[in-house]
Design an enzyme around this catalytic site. Structure first.
Site, mmCIF file in Angstrom:
data_model
loop_
_atom_site.group_PDB
_atom_site.id
_atom_site.type_symbol
_atom_site.label_atom_id
_atom_site.label_comp_id
_atom_site.label_asym_id
_atom_site.label_seq_id
_atom_site.Cartn_x
_atom_site.Cartn_y
_atom_site.Cartn_z
ATOM 1 C CG ASN A 1 -12.074 -0.787 4.040
ATOM 2 O OD1 ASN A 1 -12.465 -1.251 5.104
ATOM 3 N ND2 ASN A 1 -10.907 -0.182 3.914
ATOM 4 C CG ASP B 1 -2.074 0.986 1.097
ATOM 5 O OD1 ASP B 1 -3.218 0.544 0.960
ATOM 6 O OD2 ASP B 1 -1.798 2.219 1.108
ATOM 7 C CB ILE B 2 0.806 4.266 -2.166
ATOM 8 C CG1 ILE B 2 1.907 5.168 -2.723
ATOM 9 C CG2 ILE B 2 -0.455 5.045 -1.868
ATOM 10 C CD1 ILE B 2 1.606 5.692 -4.119
ATOM 11 N N GLY C 1 -15.925 2.579 3.792
ATOM 12 C CA GLY C 1 -14.669 3.322 3.618
ATOM 13 C C GLY C 1 -13.871 2.906 2.397
ATOM 14 C CD GLN C 2 -14.794 -0.622 -2.644
ATOM 15 O OE1 GLN C 2 -15.980 -0.829 -2.369
ATOM 16 N NE2 GLN C 2 -14.178 -1.261 -3.616
ATOM 17 C CB SER C 3 -10.769 5.369 -1.091
ATOM 18 O OG SER C 3 -9.610 4.580 -0.981
ATOM 19 C CG HIS D 1 -8.680 -2.950 -2.397
ATOM 20 N ND1 HIS D 1 -9.628 -2.287 -3.125
ATOM 21 C CD2 HIS D 1 -8.541 -2.254 -1.244
ATOM 22 C CE1 HIS D 1 -10.051 -1.223 -2.442
ATOM 23 N NE2 HIS D 1 -9.407 -1.188 -1.290
HETATM 24 P P1 5GP Z 1 -9.751 1.413 0.386
HETATM 25 O O1 5GP Z 1 -9.831 2.738 1.078
HETATM 26 O O2 5GP Z 1 -10.456 1.461 -0.953
HETATM 27 O O3 5GP Z 1 -10.154 0.255 1.224
HETATM 28 O O4 5GP Z 1 -8.203 1.164 0.109
HETATM 29 C C1 5GP Z 1 -7.507 1.714 -0.952
HETATM 30 C C2 5GP Z 1 -6.047 1.646 -0.604
HETATM 31 O O5 5GP Z 1 -5.309 1.830 -1.787
HETATM 32 C C3 5GP Z 1 -5.588 2.735 0.388
HETATM 33 O O6 5GP Z 1 -5.039 2.122 1.537
HETATM 34 C C4 5GP Z 1 -4.569 3.532 -0.409
HETATM 35 O O7 5GP Z 1 -3.477 3.961 0.369
HETATM 36 C C5 5GP Z 1 -4.147 2.560 -1.499
HETATM 37 N N1 5GP Z 1 -3.753 3.181 -2.749
HETATM 38 C C6 5GP Z 1 -4.422 4.138 -3.436
HETATM 39 N N2 5GP Z 1 -3.768 4.461 -4.565
HETATM 40 C C7 5GP Z 1 -2.654 3.668 -4.591
HETATM 41 C C8 5GP Z 1 -1.568 3.550 -5.521
HETATM 42 O O8 5GP Z 1 -1.485 4.221 -6.550
HETATM 43 N N3 5GP Z 1 -0.607 2.639 -5.223
HETATM 44 C C9 5GP Z 1 -0.651 1.871 -4.090
HETATM 45 N N4 5GP Z 1 0.339 1.005 -3.894
HETATM 46 N N5 5GP Z 1 -1.663 1.960 -3.194
HETATM 47 C C10 5GP Z 1 -2.642 2.856 -3.444
#
Ligand code: 5GP
Ligand code: ZN
Length: 110
Positions: free
Chosen positions: A83, A29-30, A89-91, A96
């Protein structure tokens, strides 16, 4: 499709890959929320767990366990999080599994 995880899966956007097979990819994760924070994603686009194929879901969880083991958190413990939707909280709208570990994680989530 303009999907960031599809672009990571097809190599258009670089990532710190830790595992790959024909069905899925796992990368760091970034913005890590724990010392180990890995995302396991299907290569084929799928918006969320609500739309996912049962075999893919099973495979993602098996790979989550494998990367947890390979990244040294299996023994101490870790958490798999999926998520889903706004309240979840899915962004990123590409399915994933977060694999989080390397510290004691609080429960319940906020
Ligand atoms: P969500 O909030 O949808 O459950 O998780 C999305 C995750 O993707 C977040 O933890 C965010 O830091 C990670 N993320 C978003 N954009 C990128 C990216 O370009 N590269 C990587 N490695 N992680 C990303
Ligand atoms: Zn996608």
């Amino acid at each position: 499709m303009d999907c960031i995880f599809c672009k990571i899966a097809n190599g258009e956007i670089p990532s710190a890959k830790v595992y790959e097979d024909e069905l899925c990819l796992a990368f760091k994760d970034i913005e890590p929320a724990a010392p180990v924070h890995i995302l396991v994603v299907p290569k084929a686009h799928c918006a969320s767990v609500l739309e996912a194929d049962e075999a893919v879901l099973g495979h993602l969880m098996a790979v989550a366990a494998k990367v947890a083991r390979e990244n040294g958190v299996a023994e101490a413990g870790f958490r798999c999080v999926v998520n889903t939707g706004a309240d979840g909280g899915q962004s990123v709208p590409h399915l994933h599994v977060h694999v989080l570990g390397g510290r004691s994680l609080a429960w319940p989530p906020g």
